[in-house]
Design a protein around this motif. Structure first.
Motif, PDB file in Angstrom:
ATOM      1  N   MET A 142     122.993  26.527 -17.991  1.00 50.22           N
ATOM      2  CA  MET A 142     122.238  26.136 -16.632  1.00 50.22           C
ATOM      3  C   MET A 142     121.550  24.728 -16.627  1.00 50.22           C
ATOM      4  O   MET A 142     120.927  24.559 -15.640  1.00 50.22           O
ATOM      5  CB  MET A 142     121.697  27.384 -16.406  1.00 50.22           C
ATOM      6  CG  MET A 142     122.666  28.725 -16.131  1.00 50.22           C
ATOM      7  SD  MET A 142     121.597  30.118 -15.642  1.00 50.22           S
ATOM      8  CE  MET A 142     120.610  30.441 -17.106  1.00 50.22           C
ATOM      9  N   GLU A 143     121.283  24.160 -18.017  1.00 60.25           N
ATOM     10  CA  GLU A 143     120.196  23.144 -17.855  1.00 60.25           C
ATOM     11  C   GLU A 143     120.472  21.958 -17.056  1.00 60.25           C
ATOM     12  O   GLU A 143     119.408  21.730 -16.034  1.00 60.25           O
ATOM     13  CB  GLU A 143     120.262  22.663 -19.164  1.00 60.25           C
ATOM     14  CG  GLU A 143     118.894  21.726 -19.474  1.00 60.25           C
ATOM     15  CD  GLU A 143     117.616  22.333 -19.070  1.00 60.25           C
ATOM     16  OE1 GLU A 143     116.624  21.402 -18.933  1.00 60.25           O
ATOM     17  OE2 GLU A 143     117.466  23.416 -18.841  1.00 60.25           O
ATOM     18  N   HIS A 144     121.692  21.591 -16.675  1.00 61.09           N
ATOM     19  CA  HIS A 144     121.894  20.540 -16.014  1.00 61.09           C
ATOM     20  C   HIS A 144     121.814  20.819 -14.358  1.00 61.09           C
ATOM     21  O   HIS A 144     121.972  20.185 -13.460  1.00 61.09           O
ATOM     22  CB  HIS A 144     123.526  19.881 -16.207  1.00 61.09           C
ATOM     23  CG  HIS A 144     123.435  19.345 -17.825  1.00 61.09           C
ATOM     24  ND1 HIS A 144     122.754  18.266 -17.935  1.00 61.09           N
ATOM     25  CD2 HIS A 144     124.251  19.489 -18.758  1.00 61.09           C
ATOM     26  CE1 HIS A 144     122.871  17.905 -19.454  1.00 61.09           C
ATOM     27  NE2 HIS A 144     123.874  18.800 -19.682  1.00 61.09           N
ATOM     28  N   HIS A 145     121.884  22.129 -14.271  1.00 59.55           N
ATOM     29  CA  HIS A 145     121.885  22.708 -12.722  1.00 59.55           C
ATOM     30  C   HIS A 145     120.589  23.403 -12.308  1.00 59.55           C
ATOM     31  O   HIS A 145     120.481  23.955 -11.380  1.00 59.55           O
ATOM     32  CB  HIS A 145     123.105  23.514 -12.452  1.00 59.55           C
ATOM     33  CG  HIS A 145     124.312  22.831 -12.651  1.00 59.55           C
ATOM     34  ND1 HIS A 145     125.165  22.006 -11.741  1.00 59.55           N
ATOM     35  CD2 HIS A 145     125.286  22.844 -13.618  1.00 59.55           C
ATOM     36  CE1 HIS A 145     126.269  21.741 -12.095  1.00 59.55           C
ATOM     37  NE2 HIS A 145     126.295  22.226 -13.825  1.00 59.55           N
ATOM     38  N   ARG A 146     119.746  23.132 -13.418  1.00 59.72           N
ATOM     39  CA  ARG A 146     118.611  24.099 -13.065  1.00 59.72           C
ATOM     40  C   ARG A 146     117.694  23.934 -11.971  1.00 59.72           C
ATOM     41  O   ARG A 146     117.435  24.687 -11.237  1.00 59.72           O
ATOM     42  CB  ARG A 146     117.625  23.945 -14.335  1.00 59.72           C
ATOM     43  CG  ARG A 146     116.365  24.808 -14.403  1.00 59.72           C
ATOM     44  CD  ARG A 146     115.311  24.454 -15.655  1.00 59.72           C
ATOM     45  NE  ARG A 146     116.356  24.982 -16.871  1.00 59.72           N
ATOM     46  CZ  ARG A 146     116.617  26.381 -17.000  1.00 59.72           C
ATOM     47  NH1 ARG A 146     116.203  27.482 -16.365  1.00 59.72           N
ATOM     48  NH2 ARG A 146     117.316  26.759 -18.038  1.00 59.72           N
ATOM     49  N   PHE A 147     117.438  22.511 -11.614  1.00 57.94           N
ATOM     50  CA  PHE A 147     116.651  22.542 -10.286  1.00 57.94           C
ATOM     51  C   PHE A 147     117.590  22.965  -8.921  1.00 57.94           C
ATOM     52  O   PHE A 147     116.852  23.465  -8.329  1.00 57.94           O
ATOM     53  CB  PHE A 147     116.409  20.935 -10.121  1.00 57.94           C
ATOM     54  CG  PHE A 147     115.766  20.699  -8.659  1.00 57.94           C
ATOM     55  CD1 PHE A 147     114.435  21.092  -8.571  1.00 57.94           C
ATOM     56  CD2 PHE A 147     116.181  19.599  -7.933  1.00 57.94           C
ATOM     57  CE1 PHE A 147     113.776  20.710  -7.311  1.00 57.94           C
ATOM     58  CE2 PHE A 147     115.654  19.590  -6.821  1.00 57.94           C
ATOM     59  CZ  PHE A 147     114.258  19.906  -6.499  1.00 57.94           C
ATOM     60  N   GLN A 148     118.774  22.743  -9.146  1.00 56.53           N
ATOM     61  CA  GLN A 148     119.565  23.209  -7.747  1.00 56.53           C
ATOM     62  C   GLN A 148     119.650  24.800  -7.756  1.00 56.53           C
ATOM     63  O   GLN A 148     119.545  25.282  -6.714  1.00 56.53           O
ATOM     64  CB  GLN A 148     120.928  22.547  -7.773  1.00 56.53           C
ATOM     65  CG  GLN A 148     121.149  20.923  -7.657  1.00 56.53           C
ATOM     66  CD  GLN A 148     121.256  20.701  -8.927  1.00 56.53           C
ATOM     67  OE1 GLN A 148     120.555  20.945  -9.749  1.00 56.53           O
ATOM     68  NE2 GLN A 148     121.964  19.593  -9.005  1.00 56.53           N
ATOM     69  N   LEU A 149     119.657  25.576  -8.927  1.00 55.29           N
ATOM     70  CA  LEU A 149     119.672  26.868  -8.957  1.00 55.29           C
ATOM     71  C   LEU A 149     118.199  27.480  -8.649  1.00 55.29           C
ATOM     72  O   LEU A 149     118.062  28.469  -8.139  1.00 55.29           O
ATOM     73  CB  LEU A 149     120.169  27.531 -10.573  1.00 55.29           C
ATOM     74  CG  LEU A 149     121.513  27.021 -10.823  1.00 55.29           C
ATOM     75  CD1 LEU A 149     121.546  27.525 -12.201  1.00 55.29           C
ATOM     76  CD2 LEU A 149     122.444  27.522  -9.851  1.00 55.29           C
ATOM     77  N   GLU A 150     117.384  26.754  -8.948  1.00 49.82           N
ATOM     78  CA  GLU A 150     115.937  27.057  -8.556  1.00 49.82           C
ATOM     79  C   GLU A 150     115.645  27.221  -7.118  1.00 49.82           C
ATOM     80  O   GLU A 150     115.142  28.161  -6.427  1.00 49.82           O
ATOM     81  CB  GLU A 150     114.548  26.423  -9.278  1.00 49.82           C
ATOM     82  CG  GLU A 150     114.632  26.402 -10.615  1.00 49.82           C
ATOM     83  CD  GLU A 150     113.676  25.432 -11.318  1.00 49.82           C
ATOM     84  OE1 GLU A 150     113.193  24.559 -10.816  1.00 49.82           O
ATOM     85  OE2 GLU A 150     113.110  25.768 -12.413  1.00 49.82           O
ATOM     86  N   LEU A 151     116.349  26.051  -6.469  1.00 42.39           N
ATOM     87  CA  LEU A 151     116.100  26.086  -5.039  1.00 42.39           C
ATOM     88  C   LEU A 151     116.712  27.069  -4.383  1.00 42.39           C
ATOM     89  O   LEU A 151     116.562  27.752  -3.203  1.00 42.39           O
ATOM     90  CB  LEU A 151     116.849  24.855  -4.528  1.00 42.39           C
ATOM     91  CG  LEU A 151     115.911  23.309  -5.032  1.00 42.39           C
ATOM     92  CD1 LEU A 151     116.703  22.104  -4.400  1.00 42.39           C
ATOM     93  CD2 LEU A 151     114.646  23.329  -4.320  1.00 42.39           C
ATOM     94  N   VAL A 152     117.812  27.676  -5.071  1.00 42.25           N
ATOM     95  CA  VAL A 152     118.892  28.769  -4.483  1.00 42.25           C
ATOM     96  C   VAL A 152     118.126  30.072  -4.606  1.00 42.25           C
ATOM     97  O   VAL A 152     117.917  31.113  -4.028  1.00 42.25           O
ATOM     98  CB  VAL A 152     120.274  28.810  -5.169  1.00 42.25           C
ATOM     99  CG1 VAL A 152     120.665  30.124  -4.740  1.00 42.25           C
ATOM    100  CG2 VAL A 152     120.806  27.602  -4.574  1.00 42.25           C
ATOM    101  N   VAL A 153     117.407  30.417  -5.729  1.00 40.92           N
ATOM    102  CA  VAL A 153     116.963  31.630  -6.314  1.00 40.92           C
ATOM    103  C   VAL A 153     115.557  31.761  -5.691  1.00 40.92           C
ATOM    104  O   VAL A 153     115.318  32.895  -5.437  1.00 40.92           O
ATOM    105  CB  VAL A 153     116.825  31.635  -7.939  1.00 40.92           C
ATOM    106  CG1 VAL A 153     115.910  32.637  -8.508  1.00 40.92           C
ATOM    107  CG2 VAL A 153     118.196  31.543  -8.808  1.00 40.92           C
ATOM    108  N   VAL A 154     114.869  30.866  -5.652  1.00 35.62           N
ATOM    109  CA  VAL A 154     113.436  31.133  -5.179  1.00 35.62           C
ATOM    110  C   VAL A 154     113.501  31.224  -3.659  1.00 35.62           C
ATOM    111  O   VAL A 154     114.146  30.265  -3.030  1.00 35.62           O
ATOM    112  CB  VAL A 154     112.378  29.858  -5.606  1.00 35.62           C
ATOM    113  CG1 VAL A 154     111.157  29.986  -4.912  1.00 35.62           C
ATOM    114  CG2 VAL A 154     112.250  29.707  -7.044  1.00 35.62           C
TER     115      VAL A 154
END
Length: 299
Positions: A214-226
């Protein structure tokens, strides 16, 4: 284990066994060992035909018969079940309206006359027509262009007709998995590497494989999860309680930022008796503080 009415996403690299796992659930592929139970019953103790009557199946290319009209495509299974034509037509009309399709407009058309989004809805209608408890989805949005894919995916999440269904979905799209899944099973080489909620996978990775995946998509995933509700402790309630709401506490930060791009001023949200108002800068500060306090390295 997938709880009734929840969405499980199978996520992983190509060839990791996602689709094979999905197809074992309705015996398109027979399991060579182990045990699969649906509602507590071993799937091998019932005929594949009987098993599949209670399981809807949606695939990437939708699988509509090109020489059948929309009505004929949707009524394939009802015909096999010997439904009365009147019952089929009534259920079909109601279902299409729930899927935001006009029956008068689409029923007599052929698949090639529909848009990608319309074909996706028709494919879902065919899977839902007999009201199965379980829906299996194999890359259901994969054939759509990125813009249509995201809008259809978000729209499907809001459909009442899917809210009480138990859904198992295969995807290789991380944002899709994190947006759809109540739980996500990350697979590699035929094995489950980690099973958890989107937040658990992102902030409590089981090992380096999950972290790196998930490292290369971490920021985008944080925006979805939070979600907005996660950041409310960082804001002070507004004194004015009658301010019109722009958001809900369950909105994710990605959607909040999109709203800021159209409405470049403070946004408000009501949570219980309190109303909160914050600017884009305040949102960013709260988001960075919240995610910075969470664990990001494998345990």
């Amino acid at each position: 284990e997938v709880p009734r009415g929840k969405r499980m996403v199978l996520l992983g690299t190509s060839g990791s066994g996602k689709t094979t796992t999905l197809k074992m659930l309705n015996r398109i592929i027979e399991p060579s060992s182990g045990l699969i139970r649906i509602n507590g019953q071993n799937i091998l103790d019932q005929s594949p035909v009987e098993l599949r009557r209670n399981i809807g199946y949606v695939i990437q290319r939708i699988g509509l018969f090109p020489h059948y009209t929309v009505a004929q495509n949707i009524s394939v299974v009802p015909r096999l079940l010997h439904w009365e034509k009147e019952k089929t037509n009534a259920e079909m009309g109601t279902l299409l309206e729930k899927l935001r399709l006009d029956p008068d407009e689409v029923l007599n058309k052929y698949p090639h006359q529909l848009s990608g989004g319309q074909r996706q809805r028709v494919g879902l209608a065919r899977a839902l027509i007999t009201s199965p408890e379980i829906i299996l989805m194999d890359e259901p949005f994969g054939a759509l262009d990125p813009i249509t894919r995201e809008s259809i995916r978000k729209e499907f999440l809001q459909l009442d007709v899917l809210k009480d269904k138990t859904i198992v979905m295969v995807t290789h799209d991380l944002e899709e998995a994190f947006e759809w899944g109540h739980q996500i099973m990350v697979m590699d080489k035929g094995k489950c590497i980690q099973l958890g909620t989107p937040s658990e996978l992102l902030f409590k990775p089981a090992n380096e494989f999950i972290f790196d995946f998930m490292e290369h998509h971490r920021f985008q995933l944080e925006l979805v999860v939070v979600k907005v509700k996660d950041l409310l402790p960082h804001f002070s309630p507004a004194k004015e309680k009658t301010i019109e709401n722009d958001l809900t506490p369950s909105d994710n930060i990605r959607d909040v930022l999109r709203l800021f791009s159209r409405k470049n001023q403070s946004l408000t949200v009501r949570s219980g008796e309190d109303v909160y108002s914050f600017s884009k800068i305040q949102l960013w500060q709260a988001f960075q503080e919240f995610t910075g306090n969470l664990q990001h390295v494998p345990s």
